[in-house]
Design an enzyme around this catalytic site. Sequence first.
Site, PDB file in Angstrom:
ATOM      1  N   SER A   1       3.569   5.037   0.774  1.00 16.90           N
ATOM      2  CA  SER A   1       4.356   3.972   1.367  1.00 16.90           C
ATOM      3  C   SER A   1       4.403   4.188   2.878  1.00 16.90           C
ATOM      4  O   SER A   1       4.649   5.294   3.343  1.00 16.90           O
ATOM      5  CB  SER A   1       5.762   4.025   0.759  1.00 16.90           C
ATOM      6  OG  SER A   1       6.585   3.058   1.348  1.00 16.90           O
TER       7      SER A   1
ATOM      8  N   LYS B   1       1.013   0.959   0.447  1.00 22.80           N
ATOM      9  CA  LYS B   1       2.143   0.012   0.415  1.00 22.80           C
ATOM     10  C   LYS B   1       2.720  -0.086   1.813  1.00 22.80           C
ATOM     11  O   LYS B   1       2.982   0.927   2.456  1.00 22.80           O
ATOM     12  CB  LYS B   1       3.197   0.539  -0.566  1.00 22.80           C
ATOM     13  CG  LYS B   1       4.592  -0.037  -0.401  1.00 22.80           C
ATOM     14  CD  LYS B   1       5.416   0.264  -1.635  1.00 22.80           C
ATOM     15  CE  LYS B   1       6.873   0.503  -1.310  1.00 22.80           C
ATOM     16  NZ  LYS B   1       7.654   0.756  -2.538  1.00 22.80           N
TER      17      LYS B   1
ATOM     18  N   LYS C   1       5.767  -1.658   4.214  1.00 23.15           N
ATOM     19  CA  LYS C   1       7.095  -2.284   4.271  1.00 23.15           C
ATOM     20  C   LYS C   1       7.005  -3.493   5.201  1.00 23.15           C
ATOM     21  O   LYS C   1       6.369  -3.402   6.262  1.00 23.15           O
ATOM     22  CB  LYS C   1       8.110  -1.279   4.808  1.00 23.15           C
ATOM     23  CG  LYS C   1       8.283  -0.045   3.923  1.00 23.15           C
ATOM     24  CD  LYS C   1       9.263  -0.297   2.802  1.00 23.15           C
ATOM     25  CE  LYS C   1       9.493   0.978   1.981  1.00 23.15           C
ATOM     26  NZ  LYS C   1      10.429   0.731   0.877  1.00 23.15           N
TER      27      LYS C   1
ATOM     28  N   ASP D   1       6.168  -4.374   0.426  1.00 21.45           N
ATOM     29  CA  ASP D   1       7.532  -4.196  -0.086  1.00 21.45           C
ATOM     30  C   ASP D   1       8.512  -4.786   0.921  1.00 21.45           C
ATOM     31  O   ASP D   1       8.577  -4.336   2.061  1.00 21.45           O
ATOM     32  CB  ASP D   1       7.833  -2.708  -0.300  1.00 21.45           C
ATOM     33  CG  ASP D   1       9.193  -2.484  -0.947  1.00 21.45           C
ATOM     34  OD1 ASP D   1       9.892  -3.473  -1.259  1.00 21.45           O
ATOM     35  OD2 ASP D   1       9.561  -1.297  -1.153  1.00 21.45           O
TER      36      ASP D   1
ATOM     37  N   GLU E   1       6.828  -6.654  -3.487  1.00 17.26           N
ATOM     38  CA  GLU E   1       7.968  -6.010  -4.118  1.00 17.26           C
ATOM     39  C   GLU E   1       9.277  -6.554  -3.550  1.00 17.26           C
ATOM     40  O   GLU E   1       9.441  -6.650  -2.332  1.00 17.26           O
ATOM     41  CB  GLU E   1       7.844  -4.503  -3.842  1.00 17.26           C
ATOM     42  CG  GLU E   1       8.698  -3.643  -4.717  1.00 17.26           C
ATOM     43  CD  GLU E   1       8.523  -2.172  -4.374  1.00 17.26           C
ATOM     44  OE1 GLU E   1       7.479  -1.776  -3.816  1.00 17.26           O
ATOM     45  OE2 GLU E   1       9.463  -1.418  -4.656  1.00 17.26           O
TER      46      GLU E   1
ATOM     47  N   ASP F   1      12.361  -4.306  -8.048  1.00 23.07           N
ATOM     48  CA  ASP F   1      12.764  -2.911  -7.841  1.00 23.07           C
ATOM     49  C   ASP F   1      14.296  -2.881  -7.908  1.00 23.07           C
ATOM     50  O   ASP F   1      14.878  -2.708  -8.980  1.00 23.07           O
ATOM     51  CB  ASP F   1      12.208  -2.449  -6.475  1.00 23.07           C
ATOM     52  CG  ASP F   1      12.712  -1.095  -6.013  1.00 23.07           C
ATOM     53  OD1 ASP F   1      13.496  -0.468  -6.733  1.00 23.07           O
ATOM     54  OD2 ASP F   1      12.331  -0.656  -4.907  1.00 23.07           O
TER      55      ASP F   1
ATOM     56  N   LYS G   1      12.745   3.101 -10.866  1.00 20.72           N
ATOM     57  CA  LYS G   1      13.239   4.334 -10.256  1.00 20.72           C
ATOM     58  C   LYS G   1      14.255   4.914 -11.231  1.00 20.72           C
ATOM     59  O   LYS G   1      15.343   4.341 -11.406  1.00 20.72           O
ATOM     60  CB  LYS G   1      13.896   4.047  -8.910  1.00 20.72           C
ATOM     61  CG  LYS G   1      12.883   3.641  -7.842  1.00 20.72           C
ATOM     62  CD  LYS G   1      13.535   3.264  -6.538  1.00 20.72           C
ATOM     63  CE  LYS G   1      12.466   2.887  -5.525  1.00 20.72           C
ATOM     64  NZ  LYS G   1      13.013   2.036  -4.450  1.00 20.72           N
TER      65      LYS G   1
ATOM     66  N   GLY H   1      10.264   6.003  -5.914  1.00 24.22           N
ATOM     67  CA  GLY H   1      11.023   7.202  -5.585  1.00 24.22           C
ATOM     68  C   GLY H   1      12.076   6.924  -4.543  1.00 24.22           C
ATOM     69  O   GLY H   1      12.084   5.873  -3.901  1.00 24.22           O
TER      70      GLY H   1
HETATM   71 MG    MG Z   1      10.950  -0.957  -3.144  1.00 28.89          MG
END
Ligand code: MG
Length: 385
Positions: A146, A172, A174, A199, A224, A249, A273, A301
């Site tokens: 990420s 991934k 953000k 995400d 996400e 999520d 998670k 995570g």
């Molecule tokens: Mg997320």
Amino acid sequence: MKPITVKAIKLYPIAMSLVETLKTSSGDEPFKTGIIARLETDDGVIGWGEASPEIAPGYNYETVGTALHIMSEFLVPALLGKTLQSATEVPSLFGRVRGHDLAKHGLEAAVWDALAKTNALSLMQLFAAHLPDNQQPRGYANVGVSIGIKPSIEETLQVIEKRLGQGYGRIKLKIEPGWDVELARGVRKVFPDIVMMLDANSAYTLANADHLKQLDEFNLLMIEQPLGHDDIYEHSKLQPQLKTSICLDESICSANDLRLALELGALRILNLKPARVGGYTESLEIYKICVEHNLPLWIGGLMETGIGRAANLAFASLPAVNLPCDISATDRYYDPDLTEPPFYLGTKSRISAPTSPGIGVEVNTNRLEAAARRWTIEHVYENYF
Ligand code: MG
């Protein structure tokens, strides 16, 4: 299964320095905070669990302060002296406490570890023992990495280059409003074929649907949690408008939430998670629903230390966890970690799940105590705001 009797529990609030600050749409993370639970059984077996509340109630309503309060005043007393055959008995012992899933998870995880060690099972074996026979662990997790919000697309490209060079097979990114379509376009220009996902951490509203549709052209593995952190309904309105799969999520906090989201068509992928849903017992229920509905699943995570990371790897090695997980090698976050040995990224973007009993890694007590001192003396709240 040989049962355990819980003799003592010690809680360590911790602050860990991160190798690199992580910027998300909810802000900078200066320290990884959490609470480590050390559970001792009557036979002298030590089980470790990790709760992952943040300094401020940004991820959910829990903080290190609330989790310490709930754990020490309510959850620890509910466990002390109890004889447990299975860690799946823990949620009912915690039944009088509503919510506070991160706190519950930290203690339930310590029970899972102690039971696995008592019975000379790795955690992945113990998880599999609670599933049908065809759900045997692979022994490793497929993982990705990420990447937080960077000052420029150029800098993002440099980090992607570095992470691909390290062997991560899924990237991934953000995103937030103003840092999305152009970012994806810029990255796709340079890396047309990488496995990429975005995400949003709840940074958009349904009014942004037309804007989000522009992401469909970038062949994303998924987007996400684009909408509200506790929303399922509006995601069910957005998903039919997008070609890109929505992964939920934050808004899936229980097996019931997942059933509702599936019924409404709010998601096509789940990021589970275990901490967010209150532990591995609820995670196993969610896992079974994913199997039943053929819902693609991966494990996310909360930047766990080696204690939580080891347990998440064990869960992520179960066969229906079929998309790359947000579980990085240790050096992505910590140097050093609380546990030894560190987790390394293997070939094909895999990390092996520990095979020794329980979490399968050793806790370094000196480092744990140093992390607990850091929480106490370094004024982490002042550094945060
Ligand atoms: Mg997320």
